[in-house]
Design a protein around this motif. Structure first.
Motif, PDB file in Angstrom:
ATOM      1  N   HIS A 163       0.764  -1.313   0.082  1.00 25.05           N
ATOM      2  CA  HIS A 163      -0.138  -0.041  -0.374  1.00 25.05           C
ATOM      3  C   HIS A 163       0.885   1.374   0.003  1.00 25.05           C
ATOM      4  O   HIS A 163       0.865   2.215  -0.933  1.00 25.05           O
ATOM      5  CB  HIS A 163      -1.193  -0.126   1.516  1.00 25.05           C
ATOM      6  N   LEU A 164       1.813   1.105   0.578  1.00 25.66           N
ATOM      7  CA  LEU A 164       2.566   2.396   1.383  1.00 25.66           C
ATOM      8  C   LEU A 164       3.638   3.038  -0.331  1.00 25.66           C
ATOM      9  O   LEU A 164       3.807   4.218  -0.640  1.00 25.66           O
ATOM     10  CB  LEU A 164       3.729   2.651   2.043  1.00 25.66           C
ATOM     11  N   ARG A 165       3.802   1.970  -1.373  1.00 21.76           N
ATOM     12  CA  ARG A 165       4.827   1.614  -2.163  1.00 21.76           C
ATOM     13  C   ARG A 165       3.826   2.743  -3.399  1.00 21.76           C
ATOM     14  O   ARG A 165       4.323   3.371  -3.714  1.00 21.76           O
ATOM     15  CB  ARG A 165       5.376   0.476  -2.417  1.00 21.76           C
ATOM     16  N   SER A 166       2.343   1.486  -3.200  1.00 19.68           N
ATOM     17  CA  SER A 166       1.829   1.799  -4.318  1.00 19.68           C
ATOM     18  C   SER A 166       1.562   3.981  -4.860  1.00 19.68           C
ATOM     19  O   SER A 166       1.598   4.200  -5.652  1.00 19.68           O
ATOM     20  CB  SER A 166       0.650   1.255  -4.478  1.00 19.68           C
ATOM     21  N   ARG A 167       2.169   4.021  -3.564  1.00 17.82           N
ATOM     22  CA  ARG A 167       1.293   5.875  -3.304  1.00 17.82           C
ATOM     23  C   ARG A 167       2.685   6.559  -3.305  1.00 17.82           C
ATOM     24  O   ARG A 167       2.862   7.865  -2.970  1.00 17.82           O
ATOM     25  CB  ARG A 167       0.848   5.975  -2.497  1.00 17.82           C
ATOM     26  N   GLY A 168       4.028   6.101  -3.550  1.00 15.96           N
ATOM     27  CA  GLY A 168       5.428   6.645  -3.785  1.00 15.96           C
ATOM     28  C   GLY A 168       6.596   7.310  -2.395  1.00 15.96           C
ATOM     29  O   GLY A 168       7.038   7.230  -2.240  1.00 15.96           O
ATOM     30  N   PHE A 193      -7.902  -9.373   6.897  1.00 14.68           N
ATOM     31  CA  PHE A 193      -8.050 -10.532   5.788  1.00 14.68           C
ATOM     32  C   PHE A 193      -7.462  -9.441   4.556  1.00 14.68           C
ATOM     33  O   PHE A 193      -7.795  -8.224   4.009  1.00 14.68           O
ATOM     34  CB  PHE A 193      -9.646 -10.347   5.306  1.00 14.68           C
ATOM     35  N   SER A 194      -7.021 -10.374   3.628  1.00 16.11           N
ATOM     36  CA  SER A 194      -6.342  -9.928   2.512  1.00 16.11           C
ATOM     37  C   SER A 194      -6.646 -11.417   1.387  1.00 16.11           C
ATOM     38  O   SER A 194      -6.974 -12.741   2.030  1.00 16.11           O
ATOM     39  CB  SER A 194      -5.745  -9.291   2.043  1.00 16.11           C
ATOM     40  N   PRO A 195      -7.127 -11.331   0.218  1.00 13.86           N
ATOM     41  CA  PRO A 195      -7.212 -12.374  -1.119  1.00 13.86           C
ATOM     42  C   PRO A 195      -5.774 -13.035  -0.743  1.00 13.86           C
ATOM     43  O   PRO A 195      -5.619 -14.598  -1.559  1.00 13.86           O
ATOM     44  CB  PRO A 195      -6.866 -11.529  -1.887  1.00 13.86           C
ATOM     45  N   ASP A 196      -4.964 -12.645  -0.317  1.00 18.52           N
ATOM     46  CA  ASP A 196      -3.229 -13.473  -1.058  1.00 18.52           C
ATOM     47  C   ASP A 196      -3.384 -14.668  -0.346  1.00 18.52           C
ATOM     48  O   ASP A 196      -3.984 -14.955   0.777  1.00 18.52           O
ATOM     49  CB  ASP A 196      -2.418 -12.689   0.133  1.00 18.52           C
ATOM     50  N   ARG A 197      -2.815 -15.691  -1.361  1.00 16.53           N
ATOM     51  CA  ARG A 197      -1.924 -17.101  -0.721  1.00 16.53           C
ATOM     52  C   ARG A 197      -1.763 -17.614   0.652  1.00 16.53           C
ATOM     53  O   ARG A 197      -0.676 -16.168   0.889  1.00 16.53           O
ATOM     54  CB  ARG A 197      -1.239 -17.610  -1.484  1.00 16.53           C
ATOM     55  N   GLY A 198      -2.693 -17.812   1.973  1.00 13.52           N
ATOM     56  CA  GLY A 198      -1.552 -18.023   2.527  1.00 13.52           C
ATOM     57  C   GLY A 198      -2.443 -18.033   4.143  1.00 13.52           C
ATOM     58  O   GLY A 198      -1.755 -17.761   5.033  1.00 13.52           O
ATOM     59  N   GLY A 199      -3.165 -16.368   3.997  1.00 11.46           N
ATOM     60  CA  GLY A 199      -3.652 -15.313   4.744  1.00 11.46           C
ATOM     61  C   GLY A 199      -4.500 -16.243   5.483  1.00 11.46           C
ATOM     62  O   GLY A 199      -5.106 -17.243   5.118  1.00 11.46           O
ATOM     63  N   VAL A 200      -4.817 -15.708   6.693  1.00 11.70           N
ATOM     64  CA  VAL A 200      -6.262 -16.014   6.970  1.00 11.70           C
ATOM     65  C   VAL A 200      -7.448 -16.505   6.946  1.00 11.70           C
ATOM     66  O   VAL A 200      -7.580 -16.850   6.832  1.00 11.70           O
ATOM     67  CB  VAL A 200      -6.441 -15.512   8.821  1.00 11.70           C
ATOM     68  N   PHE A 201      -7.496 -15.494   5.355  1.00 14.87           N
ATOM     69  CA  PHE A 201      -8.939 -15.331   5.245  1.00 14.87           C
ATOM     70  C   PHE A 201      -8.632 -16.853   3.626  1.00 14.87           C
ATOM     71  O   PHE A 201      -9.448 -17.422   3.881  1.00 14.87           O
ATOM     72  CB  PHE A 201      -9.034 -14.272   4.233  1.00 14.87           C
ATOM     73  N   ILE A 227     -11.188  -7.203   9.950  1.00 15.15           N
ATOM     74  CA  ILE A 227     -10.751  -5.863   9.577  1.00 15.15           C
ATOM     75  C   ILE A 227     -10.407  -6.435   7.723  1.00 15.15           C
ATOM     76  O   ILE A 227      -9.250  -7.037   7.984  1.00 15.15           O
ATOM     77  CB  ILE A 227      -9.901  -4.710   9.459  1.00 15.15           C
ATOM     78  N   HIS A 228     -10.802  -4.856   7.310  1.00 16.02           N
ATOM     79  CA  HIS A 228     -10.656  -5.280   5.711  1.00 16.02           C
ATOM     80  C   HIS A 228      -9.335  -4.607   5.297  1.00 16.02           C
ATOM     81  O   HIS A 228      -8.704  -3.946   5.655  1.00 16.02           O
ATOM     82  CB  HIS A 228     -12.574  -4.761   4.507  1.00 16.02           C
ATOM     83  N   GLU A 229      -8.789  -5.619   5.229  1.00 15.98           N
ATOM     84  CA  GLU A 229      -7.269  -4.510   4.202  1.00 15.98           C
ATOM     85  C   GLU A 229      -7.118  -3.289   3.560  1.00 15.98           C
ATOM     86  O   GLU A 229      -6.012  -2.014   4.327  1.00 15.98           O
ATOM     87  CB  GLU A 229      -6.246  -5.184   3.375  1.00 15.98           C
ATOM     88  N   THR A 230      -8.133  -3.366   2.765  1.00 15.86           N
ATOM     89  CA  THR A 230      -8.237  -1.453   2.458  1.00 15.86           C
ATOM     90  C   THR A 230      -8.465  -0.550   3.485  1.00 15.86           C
ATOM     91  O   THR A 230      -7.651   0.023   4.077  1.00 15.86           O
ATOM     92  CB  THR A 230      -9.300  -1.268   1.804  1.00 15.86           C
ATOM     93  N   CYS A 276      -5.226  -0.547   5.985  1.00 14.86           N
ATOM     94  CA  CYS A 276      -3.966   0.421   5.534  1.00 14.86           C
ATOM     95  C   CYS A 276      -4.558   2.157   5.475  1.00 14.86           C
ATOM     96  O   CYS A 276      -3.652   3.045   5.855  1.00 14.86           O
ATOM     97  CB  CYS A 276      -3.520   0.234   4.083  1.00 14.86           C
ATOM     98  N   ARG A 277      -6.143   1.974   5.697  1.00 13.57           N
ATOM     99  CA  ARG A 277      -6.131   3.047   5.443  1.00 13.57           C
ATOM    100  C   ARG A 277      -6.177   3.870   7.131  1.00 13.57           C
ATOM    101  O   ARG A 277      -5.671   5.053   6.951  1.00 13.57           O
ATOM    102  CB  ARG A 277      -7.797   3.787   5.215  1.00 13.57           C
ATOM    103  N   ALA A 278      -6.541   3.419   7.569  1.00 11.72           N
ATOM    104  CA  ALA A 278      -5.913   3.465   9.365  1.00 11.72           C
ATOM    105  C   ALA A 278      -5.318   3.776   9.805  1.00 11.72           C
ATOM    106  O   ALA A 278      -4.816   4.515  10.632  1.00 11.72           O
ATOM    107  CB  ALA A 278      -6.932   2.254   9.962  1.00 11.72           C
TER     108      ALA A 278
END
Length: 308
Positions: free
Chosen positions: A19-24, A165-173, A198-201, A204-206
């Protein structure tokens, strides 16, 4: 912004760094290698950084025998103390230090929600297994190590996170969805225990809000404002996947399954009814406040990622 994430190679660290890298932002991830955590080298990395985020800690997805208990506690407390020592030596320490904590610090709660002001810390629940008390004791020791020393010029925030929760492989979701896909996603235990998430979005926003708001400090819950019972939680997840079939798993079978999988049933059976009062009072608006919409988004993205 220059951000240093200690212990950032796990699921939550990966989500946050992405998330942080996506915004520079410039993000440096420091992870524990096979020979141990290189915390002694953090000084050069943290010098003149803007934010330090410490997520280091041995996974709790294991059996709580003596050696694992020692590693779980030490990996959290010693890393936190090492960062304290490092920051004290810096000429230009970061303006913010965010340290991981956990929503597990609150008591087993069926009767009412737990927020940062009125929530009751756990550890003294009558009849609770020793593993539940151990988890709470670790969380308390972790926060004592963090808040026990005031950092010069650095704001301190401990994030008491629910399951992220995120859809990433191996995560709790991914693990929970696997149960649903194979017809095992029914009620777990009595089903009355609350699930905080909490949703990953929103996670990160929090964190973004915590960085931006210099008036926020202390312990902050990172969880949806709407925890729900395990029975409702699993039903919504099954519906998001598109199945009504879900074999319930009573407590004795959960205990047996946890033993076979070398983990602890506490991760499922303890009721975590956590609400984010500090975030809400700060005006934070959740993108996914309800599990129904969050589950549907996560399932859709999980499917999309596997089709690539």
């Amino acid at each position: 912004m220059k951000v240093v994430i200690a212990g950032g190679s796990g699921q939550v660290g990966t989500i946050l760094a992405r998330h942080l890298r996506s915004r520079g932002d410039e993000v440096t991830v420091v992870s524990r290698g096979r020979q141990g955590a290189p915390w002694d080298s953090l000084g050069d990395t943290l010098e003149a950084s803007d934010v330090c985020i410490n997520l280091a800690g041995r996974s709790v997805n294991c059996r709580y025998h003596a050696e694992n208990r020692r590693e779980i506690l030490a990996s959290r407390v010693q890393t936190t103390l090492a960062i304290h020592s490092t920051l004290a030596r810096l000429r230009r320490p970061p303006r913010l230090w965010v340290n991981a904590s956990t929503a597990t610090i609150y008591r087993h709660a069926l009767d009412r929600p737990m927020d940062e002001m009125s929530g009751e810390l756990g550890g003294n629940e009558v009849g609770a297994p020793y593993t539940w008390k151990f988890s709470v004791d670790v969380a308390k020791a972790w926060e004592r190590a963090f808040f026990g020393t005031k950092t010069r010029g650095t704001r301190q925030v401990a994030i008491r996170s629910a399951m992220t929760f995120s859809p990433d492989r191996g995560g709790v979701f991914d693990v929970l969805l696997q149960l649903v896909r194979f017809g095992l996603g029914g009620t777990q235990g009595t089903g009355t225990q609350f699930v905080s998430w909490i949703h990953e979005t929103d996670f990160c926003r929090a964190v973004d809000l915590i960085v931006q708001r210099e008036d926020l400090s202390g312990a902050i819950n990172l969880a949806s404002p709407n925890p729900l019972s395990n029975r409702e939680f699993m039903r919504e997840l099954r519906e998001a996947w598109g199945t009504r079939v879900g074999i319930p798993v009573p407590t004795p079978l959960l205990e047996m399954g946890a033993l076979l999988r070398r983990t602890e049933s506490e991760l499922v059976l303890k009721s975590r009814r956590v609400v984010p009062r500090v975030l809400l009072d700060a005006g934070f608006e959740f993108t996914y406040p309800e599990w129904t919409a969050a589950a549907r988004d996560l399932v859709a993205r999980w499917r999309a990622m596997r089709r690539r």
